[in-house]
Write an enzyme that holds these catalytic residues in place. Sequence first.
Site, PDB file in Angstrom:
ATOM      1  N   PRO A  36       0.844  -1.205   0.000  1.00  0.00           N
ATOM      2  CA  PRO A  36       0.000   0.000   0.000  1.00  0.00           C
ATOM      3  C   PRO A  36       0.876   1.251   0.000  1.00  0.00           C
ATOM      4  O   PRO A  36       1.549   1.533   0.978  1.00  0.00           O
ATOM      5  CB  PRO A  36      -0.807  -0.116   1.289  1.00  0.00           C
ATOM      6  CG  PRO A  36       0.007  -0.995   2.177  1.00  0.00           C
ATOM      7  CD  PRO A  36       0.867  -1.853   1.303  1.00  0.00           C
ATOM      8  N   ASP A  64       5.880   3.610   1.341  1.00  0.00           N
ATOM      9  CA  ASP A  64       5.162   2.400   1.820  1.00  0.00           C
ATOM     10  C   ASP A  64       4.386   2.786   3.077  1.00  0.00           C
ATOM     11  O   ASP A  64       4.961   3.068   4.138  1.00  0.00           O
ATOM     12  CB  ASP A  64       6.195   1.295   2.107  1.00  0.00           C
ATOM     13  CG  ASP A  64       5.536  -0.026   2.452  1.00  0.00           C
ATOM     14  OD1 ASP A  64       4.330  -0.030   2.779  1.00  0.00           O
ATOM     15  OD2 ASP A  64       6.234  -1.056   2.392  1.00  0.00           O
ATOM     16  N   HIS A  65       3.049   2.823   2.987  1.00  0.00           N
ATOM     17  CA  HIS A  65       2.236   3.282   4.124  1.00  0.00           C
ATOM     18  C   HIS A  65       2.335   2.356   5.327  1.00  0.00           C
ATOM     19  O   HIS A  65       2.055   2.750   6.462  1.00  0.00           O
ATOM     20  CB  HIS A  65       0.762   3.422   3.706  1.00  0.00           C
ATOM     21  CG  HIS A  65       0.039   4.513   4.439  1.00  0.00           C
ATOM     22  ND1 HIS A  65       0.126   4.665   5.796  1.00  0.00           N
ATOM     23  CD2 HIS A  65      -0.779   5.496   3.995  1.00  0.00           C
ATOM     24  CE1 HIS A  65      -0.609   5.700   6.178  1.00  0.00           C
ATOM     25  NE2 HIS A  65      -1.169   6.227   5.098  1.00  0.00           N
ATOM     26  N   ARG A  66       2.762   1.131   5.076  1.00  0.00           N
ATOM     27  CA  ARG A  66       2.921   0.213   6.203  1.00  0.00           C
ATOM     28  C   ARG A  66       4.072   0.678   7.098  1.00  0.00           C
ATOM     29  O   ARG A  66       4.119   0.400   8.288  1.00  0.00           O
ATOM     30  CB  ARG A  66       3.208  -1.213   5.735  1.00  0.00           C
ATOM     31  CG  ARG A  66       2.110  -1.802   4.870  1.00  0.00           C
ATOM     32  CD  ARG A  66       2.531  -3.108   4.254  1.00  0.00           C
ATOM     33  NE  ARG A  66       3.696  -2.936   3.397  1.00  0.00           N
ATOM     34  CZ  ARG A  66       4.252  -3.918   2.704  1.00  0.00           C
ATOM     35  NH1 ARG A  66       3.743  -5.145   2.773  1.00  0.00           N
ATOM     36  NH2 ARG A  66       5.318  -3.693   1.954  1.00  0.00           N
ATOM     37  N   ALA A  67       5.012   1.415   6.538  1.00  0.00           N
ATOM     38  CA  ALA A  67       6.200   1.826   7.298  1.00  0.00           C
ATOM     39  C   ALA A  67       6.146   3.288   7.717  1.00  0.00           C
ATOM     40  O   ALA A  67       6.624   3.652   8.788  1.00  0.00           O
ATOM     41  CB  ALA A  67       7.456   1.581   6.462  1.00  0.00           C
TER      42      ALA A  67
END
Lengths: 323, 396, 325
Positions: free
Chosen positions: B197, B369-372
């Site tokens: 994402p 990276d939206h997860r990070a």
Amino acid sequence: MAKVEREATVGEATLREFLHDMLLIRRFEERVEDRFRAGELPGFLHVAIGQEAIAVGVSRAMEEDDIFASTHRAHGHTLARGSNPRRVMAELYGKVEGVSHGYGGSMHLYDIERGNYGANAVIGGGLPAVTGAGLAFKMRNEPRVAVAFFGDGATNIGTFHESLNLAQLWRTKTVFVCENNHWAESTPGWQHSPVWNDMSKRALAFDMRSLKVDGQDVEAVYAAALEALEYARSGQGPVFLDIPTYRMHGHYIGDPQVYRSKEDREAAAFHDPIPRLRERLGLSDEEFEAFDEEAHRVVEDALEFAKNGTDPKPEDALKNVYA
Amino acid sequence: MASEVKLPRLGQGMESGTVTKWLKNEGDAVAKGEPLYEIDTDKVTQEVESDFAGVLLKIALREGEAPVGQTIAFIGEPGEEVAAPPEPEPEPAPQPEKVSDTAVSDTPVAAPPAPATSNGRVKASPLARRLARERGIDIATLRGTGPDGRIVARDVEGAQAAPAAPAAVPSGDIESIPLTNIRKTIARRLTAAWQAPVFQLTVTADMTRANELVARARELNPDVRITVTDLLAKVCAQALMRHRDVNVQYSEDALLRFPNANIGIAVAAPQGLIVPVVRGVERLSLAEVAVARGDIVGRARDNKLTAQDLEDGTFTISNLGMFGIEQFVAVLNPPQAAILAVGATVDTPVARDGAVEIRPLLTLTLTVDHRAVDGAEGADFLRTVKTFVEDPALAL
Amino acid sequence: MPELTYREAVRDGIAQAMRADDSVFIMGEDIAEMGGSMGVTQGLLDEFGPERVRNTPISEMAIVGAGIGAAMAGMRPIVEIMYEDFLTLSLEQIVNQAAKHRYMSGGQLTVPLTIRTQGGAGWSPGAQHAQQLEAWLVHIPGLKVAYPSTPEDVRGLLWTSIHDDNPVVLFEHRLLYPVKGEVPEQLEPIPFGKARVVREGTDVTVIAIGPLVHRALDAAKQAEEDGISVEIVDPRTLQPLDEEMLVASVKKTNRAVVAHEAVTRMGFGAEVAAVLQHQAFDYLDAPIERVGAKFTPLAFAPVMEQYVVPHAEDVLAAIRRTVGK
């Protein structure tokens, strides 16, 4: 062949001028030797010590517009014809203020304004050009003469013979002055020329008029030169001046003269033209001193000028190759 | 008993490798640490040194792919018996599909390229070399039709911009080019990246001061070719040190926050896209960055990178400005958290104090990276980057 | 346009210069009544008289040297050296004196001397009457050297040589004397350092001097039939040399052949090749070829003489080697 005896045709004032010039050359040459030994002067140097009477006698007889070419032993002729001693010394030091602007050095002194068309490092190398200049004066009907100075050594080389031959053939306005000091570097006259003791025979071979005169007697040289120049100037033909003289020092500065006997050197010193002229003039010690001091003064001034002169830029080497 | 030379794991994630060339022959003496063979991994081609000293008794796998751990050769004392395990059929290097011959075009016949060499040096005329250089053609792949096989201008002019395929290229049919290992790797990794994402942020930076700085730096360092990419790498490194939470690698269990900014530079190498890394950019001077960048990019283009050159990157810069691209979105380079896409600097009219001026503007697009990293953090970082680009003195 | 032979063109150039300027005169062996061993100066004695058209003794040193002296004293002499081989006898004067007076004097003097000579093979002249020595003279700083190949060029360059304030050696070739060519109605001086494109082409540049210009033209016609397009450039003056034009031509064609009748080894062509290699390195698609005489003195027997000197076929072979056909 005519031998010109010394005649009392030159006034005392003129003789004093001769002495002035000869002393100037002598002191100049001595100082040059001294500076060379001190390591200050690059290149080869050949001094005319002992031969001043010829330089002065002939040069003074020349007219303003006459030209001459000389040999490797050219300082005397150059100074006698009136080049500024400062500029001559500066040339020996390789400075821009030198007569050849540092491009020539001792063996390539040129001073066109004084009619000096160059000293020459090649024995006999300048002779053909003097024939050519004499030809030009003749073609243009000008009352000018071209004079060549050379030594006995040069009388054997091809250019000598070709130049005299052509000059006589075309009756160019040329005077060939042979300063016969009986040495071609280390080779005595008898070893290099079949006619070493009578160079006028060389002229005879070309059917050329010649005059013989004692090279240590400046008055006699002057008179002979006048006669020769007049003849050539008239367009009747070239003249060969056979002038025995003495080379008092070595061929070049630093020459130990291992090939020369002590007697020979002493004989040369004995025939020093300057004391002869001094005696002729009857000068006292003081009077002579005065001349000598003046000579020293001019030489020291020239030396000072030269040492403080400007070195050429290295890139100046690229100039003057072509007109 | 003879020692077995097994295919080593040369980098994280390496499952197999392709042996391409042996540097020693059977019967040769080998010293420990001496280069023994060349291997093509999914990232690089490199030499592999021998772990053993002795005589190369047998080569079990001359050429071809093998899984990590497979025995490919034996080294021992001369005369030793070699336990010959059943050789797994080496997969031959994928052959191009046979394509039917049709009329051959009148371009010079592309026989298997046999460049004329003398002592390993390619024989080519100065003109041919220059033309090859200008067109980006590797002259060593060409065949010379001049005297003695010399490559001359017409040979270069007839060549394609990319090295010729091994097989004859008849006109009119569809070509099937098998995927190289590198292509497969790129496909695999970027597919994974695409599934992350991500969000993209764009800013435009005024390059006036940056251009002056680069020009001045070039003057001061005449032996080094300093580029805008170097300046951007440096600026990003400084920004990453102030936004440490962007300087991370993402993994399923944890974010790995790195102490140094290891900037990857995306390079379009002949064999494919590759991202070698310049380590610790935050402590390098601009000239040092340029030297390091020049080195790895050069080696990438010559296919001489090592596995280490590709590891530990925390951030990547991808610059398509030289192709005239004004703006683009780069695909994430996992496990890195962010990648910066750099476009071309374009002279643009801008409004300033009520007047219109022409300014050199650069468009920067950050993919995160939206997860990070969250939106605000990413935006903050990018704003810092823009500030530093517009006034590099602030990065000091 | 009127047509003159090369010989007539030389004569016309000398005559016009002598008419225009009294300081121009000519001297050499047998140039007066006989009109020169090659007949170049015929008629000049009648027009200008013995003062300005002077027969000399056989004294090359004095001929050249007197020319130097007269030049230094303000004339513009033209001296003729009957055979190029005899230049050797006057080399001391040319090299040590003429070339260097200006320099050694720090710029005080000029030596506006023109030395004309002729040489080359043909009709079995033997080894001492056939040499081509331009390579020696171009090596001496202070000298200018010209080697015109056509009537128009020789007349125009002779005029420029006479009026140049530097010593000039102008080479003629015996086989060129009867060659006819168009010349402009009015004499047009040709500047030094300007090459001439004799023939335009695209595949290879042939740089040729003297008789090789004409042989190159023959070779070019044959090459044309094989689809090779040959450009021919004649430098005309060897010192100064029109490097710019030669390099530009080779950059266009990517191949070069340098041709002269002189011995190839260590010849003028070697210098041109070096210049081209250096300034057009990235444009060369083939090694530079040189065409010239083989490394021998010139034999007497016609078959041997022909074997040694370069012909159109040699130029053609060189052309072929450069294009690889």
